[in-house]
Design a protein around this motif. Structure first.
Motif: not given
Length: 558
Positions: A205-214
Motif C-alpha cells: 500500500d506504500r510503494l509509491k513513496r519508495l518509487a518516488d524516492a528512487g
C-alpha cells in the motif's frame, strides 16, 4: 543494468570505521561512548559486537577494512541463516547490522525499534542510507520501515518476502498460513481478524513513496513457494513497483519452494547492492559477441554499429567510432557513414587490434601465416609494417590489444608466448614482460596476456585472460599489484580480455567469458568492486566514456 558505487570518500563522524590511514577505535569504545556495553564474538571470520538497545538484542559485524562512507547492510530476522550475502558484503568493506523485531511482523512497535537503532547507527558514523535485507517475514519490517523513511534507504533486497500479512501468516489466500503466528500478528497490529480485511498500511500500500524516492529493489522469488505465494507477495511487488516507475530487478527460481533463501553465489545481489550507496553511472562502448555499440549511463543501447562480434574499438574525440572486426576495420560516424576502412590482407586470417594514433594513422594487427603490425595512413597507404613474433601458428592466439607508446615503440601481448613484448618500428624486441612467473602460478595457470596498458609511471597493467587475473608489473617485470577471483565475491573474472585504467586509479575489466551476472566490473586499488555491468551483452573490449555525465578526461588507457 549499469551500476556503480562511488569511490569518493565520505567522512565518518567517528573513527571506528574511518579512512584506512587512520587508527580506528574498537566499536566497543564507540558503544561505550553512547552508554552501551557490548560483548564480542565471531561471525564467519569477522568481529561481531553484541549489545542491547532499550532491552532489544542488537548486533553489528565489522569488516576488516571499511569501505568509504561506512556502508551497511541491515538484516531483518533470522540472523545467521543463509549468510552468503552478508559475508560477501563484509568482504566488500560493508558492516552488517541486526536489531531484533521478532514477533512484531513489521508493526509500528517494530518500526520504533528500528528508529532507535537507526539513530544509534548515525551516532556511530555508519552511512546515512542502509541497504535493507529481508527474508520471508523479514520483508514486512524492511518494507514498512522503508516506506516511513524512504529518504533513509539505499536499496532493498527482498527474498521470498512477505508483502501482505493476510497472505502470511493470515493464510487468507492460497498459502498455508500459520494460525499461531496470525494471532501474534493481530496482537502486534492491535486489530481483529475482521479488521484485517480492510487493512491498508501494508508494504504494497506504500510503494509509491519508495518509487518516488528512487529506492531500488532486488527481488528473489522461488516460484513454487506455498508458504509465501509469489502471486500474493513477490509478483505483486514487482508488478506494482514497475507500474509506479520504480527501479526493480527480479530473479526467479522455478520449482523451488519457500526454501532455500539467498543464492549459493550471491554475486548478483552483491552487484546490485554495490550500486545503491551513491548514484554514480558510467556510459561505455562495448565490443562483444552480441553487440557492438554504446550503452548510456542507464545501461540502454544508444548507438549500435549494426554488426556484432567486434574485436576492438574506440570512440574518437570527434565522436566517430573506430571498430575492428575479424575481417575489416571501419571508422563510422554516428549516422553510420564509413569515413575510413581497411580490409585485412589476403595472406592473413584475422584482424586483432585497432587504434587511432596521434599522427592520424591507424594501428592494426593482423593474425595468420604472416602476423604483423601495421600503421595505415588516412589514404590507405601502409606506412609502418613489421612482423610479429607470437611463437605460435595458432592464428587466433597470436596477439591481441597492441598499442603504440609515447616513445614510438609498440606494446604487443602474445598469448601463447606468455609475454608482452615491446617492439621498435623496425620490429626489434627491446623489452618483454613474462606472464608465466612462478609467483603467478607458472605456465600451468595459463596466464595468457591479452590487454597491456603502459602507465605514466612506467608500470604495465595486463589482463591474463585464461588465468583470470589482472596484474600490474613494474618496469622490471615484477608484480606490484594483482587482482584475481580470490579477492572478489562471486568469482566474477571469467577470461578477462579488455581493460581500462581510469584517471581515478581504478581498473575496469571486461569479463568476456561471463554469460550471466557481472560482465564488466571496476575494481579499486583495494580490490573492491566499485562498479559493475550485469546487462545482457558480453564484453570483449570496452571503453568507459562518461561518469555521471562527465567525460573521462585524457586519452583512454585501454
Amino acid at each position: 543494468m549499469v551500476v556503480l558505487l562511488a569511490t569518493t570518500a565520505i567522512t565518518a563522524r567517528v573513527s571506528f570505521a574511518d579512512d584506512v590511514s587512520s587508527t580506528p577505535r574498537p566499536l566497543t569504545t564507540e558503544l561505550q561512548s553512547q552508554g552501551i556495553e557490548s560483548t564480542t564474538g565471531e561471525f564467519h571470520g569477522f568481529t561481531q559486537y553484541n549489545f542491547k538497545l532499550d532491552g532489544v538484542d542488537c548486533k553489528i559485524v565489522s569488516p576488516k577494512q571499511a569501505a568509504s562512507g561506512n556502508p551497511w547492510v541491515w538484516r531483518a530476522r533470522f540472523w545467521g541463516h543463509e549468510p552468503q550475502f552478508d559475508r560477501a558484503m563484509l568482504e566488500q568493506g560493508w558492516h552488517v547490522c541486526y536489531c531484533d523485531v521478532g514477533g512484531l511482523f513489521g508493526a509500528d512497535p517494530a518500526i520504533e525499534r528500528w528508529d532507535a537503532f537507526y539513530s544509534l547507527s548515525q551516532k556511530l558514523g555508519l552511512h546515512a542510507k542502509p541497504f535493507l535485507e529481508g527474508m520471508s517475514r523479514g520483508g514486512l519490517i524492511i518494507m514498512r520501515w522503508a516506506s516511513v523513511h524512504p529518504d533513509q534507504v539505499a536499496g532493498i533486497y527482498a527474498d521470498n518476502a512477505v508483502m501482505d500479512i493476510r497472505s502470511w501468516p493470515g493464510g487468507k489466500g492460497t498459502g498455508i498460513g500459520s494460525p499461531r503466528a496470525w494471532t501474534e500478528c493481530l496482537a502486534a497490529y492491535e486489530m481483529t481478524d475482521e479488521q484485517s480485511a480492510s487493512y491498508k498500511a501494508g508494504p504494497l500500500d506504500r510503494l509509491k513513496r519508495l518509487a518516488d524516492a528512487g529506492v531500488p529493489i532486488f527481488v528473489l522469488i522461488n516460484e513454487a513457494d506455498d508458504v509465501v505465494p509469489p502471486a500474493e507477495n513477490g509478483d505483486r511487488l514487482v508488478a506494482e513497483y514497475k507500474k509506479l516507475g520504480g527501479k526493480i530487478e527480479v530473479m526467479r527460481r522455478p520449482g523451488l519452494g519457500h526454501h532455500p533463501h539467498s543464492l549459493k553465489d550471491p554475486a548478483p545481489i552483491v552487484a546490485f547492492a554495490l550500486t545503491t550507496v551513491n548514484d554514480v553511472r558510467h556510459s561505455l562502448l562495448i565490443a562483444g559477441p552480441s553487440f557492438t555499440g554504446i550503452l548510456d549511463e542507464q545501461g540502454q543501447e544508444v548507438w549500435n554499429a549494426g554488426k556484432a562480434a567486434a574485436r576492438d574499438g574506440f570512440v574518437l574525440p570527434n565522436g566517430n567510432v573506430l571498430i575492428a572486426w575479424k575481417d575489416v576495420v571501419k571508422e563510422m560516424t554516428r549516422d553510420h557513414e564509413v569515413v575510413f576502412q581497411y580490409r585485412k590482407s589476403k595472406e592473413n586470417a584475422e584482424i586483432g587490434t585497432v587504434e587511432r594514433l596521434e599522427n592520424g594513422n591507424t594501428l592494426i594487427t593482423e593474425l595468420g601465416k604472416k602476423p604483423r603490425l601495421i600503421e595505415v595512413a588516412r589514404d590507405g597507404t601502409v606506412v609502418v609494417d613489421f612482423p610479429l613474433q607470437p611463437e605460435t601458428n595458432n592464428t587466433h592466439m597470436q596477439t591481441r590489444m597492441a598499442r603504440k607508446l609515447p616513445s614510438g615503440n609498440y606494446l604487443v601481448p602474445h598469448l601463447l608466448a606468455f609475454k608482452v613484448e615491446e617492439y621498435t618500428a623496425a620490429g626489434k624486441v627491446v623489452h618483454e614482460i613474462k606472464t608465466d612467473l612462478q609467483s603467478l602460478g607458472g605456465r600451468e595457470a595459463e596466464n595468457w596476456p591479452f590487454t597491456a596498458i603502459r602507465l605514466e609511471n612506467g608500470n604495465t597493467v595486463v589482463t591474463l585472460t585464461h588465468g583470470n587475473k589482472v596484474v600490474e608489473f613494474d618496469p622490471k617485470g615484477e608484480v606490484v599489484w594483482e587482482v584475481n577471483n580470490d579477492d572478489l565475491p562471486g568469482s566474477p573474472l571469467v577470461d578477462p580480455c579488455g581493460a581500462q585504467r581510469l584517471p581515478n586509479g581504478n581498473t575496469v575489466i571486461a569479463s568476456y567469458g561471463a554469460r550471466q551476472g557481472i560482465k564488466v566490473l571496476e575494481v579499486n586499488p583495494a580490490k573492491q568492486i566499485v562498479w559493475s555491468y550485469s546487462g545482457k551483452h558480453r564484453a570483449h573490449e570496452i571503453q568507459v566514456l562518461t561518469t555521471n555525465g562527465q567525460p573521462i578526461t585524457g586519452p583512454p588507457m585501454k
